[in-house]
Structures are given as C-alpha cells and as structure tokens.
Design a protein around this motif. Sequence first.
Motif, short mmCIF file in Angstrom:
data_model
loop_
_atom_site.label_atom_id
_atom_site.label_comp_id
_atom_site.label_asym_id
_atom_site.label_seq_id
_atom_site.Cartn_x
_atom_site.Cartn_y
_atom_site.Cartn_z
N ASP A 124 -25.16 25.87 -13.82
CA ASP A 124 -24.71 24.75 -13.36
C ASP A 124 -25.16 23.44 -13.77
OD1 ASP A 124 -23.05 26.43 -11.74
OD2 ASP A 124 -24.76 26.34 -10.30
N PHE A 125 -26.37 23.52 -14.36
CA PHE A 125 -27.08 22.00 -14.76
C PHE A 125 -26.41 21.14 -15.60
CE2 PHE A 125 -30.85 24.61 -13.05
CZ PHE A 125 -30.79 23.95 -11.83
N ALA A 126 -25.91 21.79 -16.58
CA ALA A 126 -25.32 21.02 -17.73
C ALA A 126 -23.93 20.62 -17.12
CB ALA A 126 -24.64 22.00 -18.69
N ALA A 127 -23.27 21.23 -16.30
CA ALA A 127 -22.13 20.49 -15.66
C ALA A 127 -22.47 19.11 -14.84
CB ALA A 127 -21.23 21.57 -14.97
N ILE A 128 -23.44 19.38 -14.18
CA ILE A 128 -23.92 18.26 -13.10
C ILE A 128 -24.51 17.11 -13.92
CG2 ILE A 128 -25.77 17.41 -11.52
CD1 ILE A 128 -25.55 20.52 -10.35
N ALA A 129 -25.14 17.27 -15.14
CA ALA A 129 -25.52 16.35 -15.82
C ALA A 129 -24.42 15.43 -16.37
CB ALA A 129 -26.63 16.93 -17.17
N GLU A 130 -23.23 16.21 -17.04
CA GLU A 130 -22.15 15.71 -17.51
C GLU A 130 -21.46 14.81 -16.32
OE1 GLU A 130 -17.76 17.10 -19.60
OE2 GLU A 130 -19.34 18.54 -19.45
N THR A 131 -21.36 15.37 -15.23
CA THR A 131 -20.71 14.48 -14.33
C THR A 131 -21.41 13.18 -14.01
OG1 THR A 131 -19.73 16.58 -13.03
CG2 THR A 131 -20.05 14.39 -11.62
N ARG A 178 -33.00 12.04 -14.86
CA ARG A 178 -34.39 11.15 -14.94
C ARG A 178 -33.85 9.75 -14.09
NH1 ARG A 178 -38.19 12.35 -18.61
NH2 ARG A 178 -37.70 14.06 -19.99
N ILE A 179 -33.27 10.12 -12.84
CA ILE A 179 -32.72 8.95 -12.00
C ILE A 179 -33.48 9.23 -10.51
CG2 ILE A 179 -30.91 8.65 -12.92
CD1 ILE A 179 -29.35 10.13 -10.78
N PRO A 180 -33.74 8.34 -9.90
CA PRO A 180 -34.27 8.47 -8.28
C PRO A 180 -33.27 9.19 -7.65
CG PRO A 180 -34.18 6.10 -9.13
CD PRO A 180 -33.40 6.79 -10.05
N MET A 181 -33.81 10.29 -7.05
CA MET A 181 -33.13 11.19 -6.21
C MET A 181 -33.68 11.20 -4.64
SD MET A 181 -32.19 14.43 -8.48
CE MET A 181 -31.87 14.24 -10.21
N ILE A 182 -33.02 10.91 -3.51
CA ILE A 182 -33.47 10.85 -2.17
C ILE A 182 -33.09 11.77 -1.39
CG2 ILE A 182 -34.19 9.21 -0.33
CD1 ILE A 182 -34.61 7.08 -2.09
N CYS A 183 -33.80 12.50 -0.66
CA CYS A 183 -33.17 13.46 0.45
C CYS A 183 -33.60 12.88 1.79
CB CYS A 183 -33.92 14.80 0.42
SG CYS A 183 -33.65 15.83 -1.14
N LEU A 184 -32.33 12.82 2.66
CA LEU A 184 -32.29 12.25 3.79
C LEU A 184 -32.18 13.63 4.89
CD1 LEU A 184 -30.36 9.11 5.27
CD2 LEU A 184 -30.54 11.24 6.69
N GLY A 206 -34.47 21.33 -7.48
CA GLY A 206 -34.09 22.06 -8.93
C GLY A 206 -33.68 21.39 -10.20
N LEU A 207 -32.78 20.20 -9.79
CA LEU A 207 -32.41 19.17 -10.86
C LEU A 207 -33.62 18.41 -11.41
CD1 LEU A 207 -29.27 17.49 -9.12
CD2 LEU A 207 -29.56 19.36 -10.49
N HIS A 208 -34.64 18.07 -10.61
CA HIS A 208 -35.91 17.37 -11.00
C HIS A 208 -36.41 18.28 -12.11
CE1 HIS A 208 -38.99 14.48 -11.32
NE2 HIS A 208 -40.02 15.57 -10.96
N ALA A 209 -36.72 19.78 -11.83
CA ALA A 209 -37.32 20.48 -12.65
C ALA A 209 -36.36 20.65 -14.19
CB ALA A 209 -37.37 22.02 -11.97
N GLN A 210 -35.28 20.11 -13.97
CA GLN A 210 -34.65 20.42 -15.43
C GLN A 210 -34.59 18.95 -16.17
OE1 GLN A 210 -32.92 23.05 -16.86
NE2 GLN A 210 -34.36 24.27 -15.16
N ARG A 211 -35.38 18.09 -15.64
CA ARG A 211 -35.22 16.53 -16.10
C ARG A 211 -35.54 16.73 -17.85
NH1 ARG A 211 -39.64 17.12 -13.41
NH2 ARG A 211 -41.75 16.28 -14.14
N GLU A 212 -36.32 17.64 -18.07
CA GLU A 212 -36.94 17.66 -19.44
C GLU A 212 -35.65 18.21 -20.39
OE1 GLU A 212 -39.61 16.70 -20.66
OE2 GLU A 212 -40.53 16.06 -18.85
#
Length: 431
Positions: free
Chosen positions: A157-164, A199-205, A187-193
């Motif tokens: 799924d990561f490639a599709a999310i990155a494309e979006t 490579r953007i700020p991500m915040i969980c509420l 999981g997204l952060h682990a795939q930043r390489e």
Amino acid sequence: IINAGPDTVPQLIGMRDNRIHRAPLATCVADNHRLAEAIKSRDFDEAMRLRGKGFSQTIATLDTLIQALPRPCPPGRRRLRLAVLTAGGPAPGMNTAVRAAVRFGLDLGHSVVGVHNGFSGLIENDVEELDWMSVKGLARVGGSELGTSRKIPQSEDFAAIAETLSEHRIDALLVVGGWTGYASVHGLHAQRENHDAFRIPMICLPASINNNLPGSELAIGADTALNSIVDCLDKIKQSAVASRRCFVVEVMGGHCGYLALMAGLASGAERVYLHEEGVTLNDLKTDVEHLVEGFEQGKRLGLMIRNERANPCYTTQFMVNLFEEEGGDLFDVRQAILGHLQQGGDPTPFDRIQATRLARLCVDRMLEDATEGIAGPIAIGFEYGRIVFHDLDELGTLSDPEVRRTQKQWWMDLRPVARVLAQAGPRGQDS
C-alpha cells in the motif's frame, strides 16, 4: 480530616493536573480576591494571567472558531497544504477535532484537504478539498463524517499512499484516531527511506473510547462512552427495584479496563472484572458467596461489570450461568451486553473542548515543523493534565502491542477506592 491536628490549616480539596490536589484554603481565597480586584480595576491582562494559560488559549481558540470567514493570508507567507483523516474505530469527538483543525489551518492562511475512510482513502486517492463551511456544524456531531476504517497500510500500500500525498502536494498529515492510526503513522515513517512523500510532519491525535493510547492519560471519546455506559447502568438498576436480581453487564474497551472500572466506580457496582487483574475460579467462588450472603440479608440488586476481554474462558454468559445456578431461588440473573451504543451519541462537552484544544495545538505544531523542514511522527496527549508532544518511536517502549494498551495506567490507582465502596459493610477492627 483523620490526619489533621489542632494546628493544621484548613485545606481545599480539588483537581489539578488530572489528580486530586490539596491546597491551603486561605491561599485559594486570596487568589480569588486578587482576581476580583483585577477585574474591578479593569486590569484585564492581570485577570487573564490569574485565570491561567489554558484560559487565555481557550479565548483565542473561540475567537477563531466563531469567525464568519478565515482571515486573509498575509502577503509573502508560504501556503502549506495540510491533510486530515480519521482512523480506527469511531470515537465521539472526531468530527469536533476535524472541524477545529480545518478552521485553524485555513485561518492561518493554508489549505486543508480531508481524506475519506482513513488510510484506505489515502490508498484509493479519496481526497477532498475543504473550506471554511465544509465543517459547519460538526462540533456537536458524533461519529466521523470523513469516514474511518481499521485499515493499517501494508507493504503493497505504501506506493499508492506516497503517490496520493505527492499528487495533492501534502506538506503535513494529521491523524485523528486510536491504535490503528498510531500504527499506520509509525509504518509510514518507517518507509521514509523508500518514499520521499513520507518525509513530512505527521501528528497523531488520540481519539478512542478505549482510552488505551500511549502518551496520553485521556483520549477523545472516552468521556462520551463512559457517560453512555453509566446512563445505561442507572436505567438497568432502576428496572430491578421490585425484584431480587443480579445483572452482569459487559462493556467495551478491548484489553483496557478503563471504561469498566470507571463505570463501576460511578454506578456503585459490587464487582468489576478487568483484563489487567485477570479472573480466576476462586474469584468467582468468592463473588458468588458474597452475592448469596448479601441477598440473604435483604439486598435486592447486584451489579457486576465485566470488561469484554477480561478472560477468554470465563465469559459473560459463563458468569451468568454460574451466578444463576448458585443463586437458586434467592435471586435471578440477567446479562446486558451494551455493545456499540458505547461508540455512538454526540460527544460530551468535555470531549468537544479537549478535541478542539488538541487540534489547535496539532495544527500549530504541524505548521512549525513543516516550515522548518522537520519530518517525524509525533503524538499529542495529556500527562498530569498538561498537553505534551511525544516522539512516536519513544512511545513504543511505553505500550504493550499484544494487548494494545499502555504499561502504566493512572486510573488503576482507583481500584482500592472501588473495592471499598463495593463492600457490604465496614471492615472489622482488631480488638
């Protein structure tokens, strides 16, 4: 009172930083007088200072939310694009947080997009541009108007999310939700390489009725769920005033017993079964004996509350059958599984206010990190009543992923209080 002596100064008992706090009464009265004097002399800056930092922030927040339209973007400011989504099980207050995040982002001159159906929407590119009126009226609405799902992105799924994220030029991502949201962001952060779009700020509420999220003592939605449970328990108790009956009530919460314990404390239950404590056959034997003894002495109602994951063997139905058999003609037993009504309903004022406070600070932090080029997953939360930010990687050491709850839960300290209040009579004293 018991520990006070002749020279002990009068005390005021109240709440501070989500804990019971004791302060000298004279000091509290003096502070109130100073506040009244500041208002009388029209020294409003001093009056605001005496009210506390949270009060000042709340006024600023209200001023923004009640505007008819966002303020114009200052010339020369870089316009960022923020995305917001809801993930995991629905929790009352999610819509409140989304509304606040959208309006704060727009008011600061940036654009905001909403992602439908959680991380599934990111995978399927189900994204919508939001404006000031898109979130009108959402403050009081339960559920999630954006839609949510329990989907945790996998490797495919990561490639599709990155494309979006790239297609919509997303500069920062706000995830309002529970354990699913936290795991997905990690999981997204682990795939930043592998994907620069991550490579953007991500915040969980934190938004979950289970109140099981690391880094926060309270989660949005838990107060509303607790109110729904206690309301049901009160009605259940009133329904049995004319008969001798024991109720075994099952509440939600996953492997976290927050809802069960707090509901038991609020409703006066005789026993609360938690996954944290476990349930043994000897426990059930003792509880049966106490029930029989109580009904023989004239009690007319028994209330037992069981967390849905308290024990895989001693289920709610098992307990009902056991108590029914042992109670004989003395009392009958009924079960009540409250189910998904605990997830529904409009959010309570407490959840609405906290969701708004957290959303504003999340937007401020997202914009700050995006402007400075800081990319990393963080989570906002309450600790000792204060709002704090945590690195999401650090929170992994504070939680147990198998049972999806934090290792240290502040509300567990209330178990002795619940036990004392549930006793049939005072403990005997040594001669």
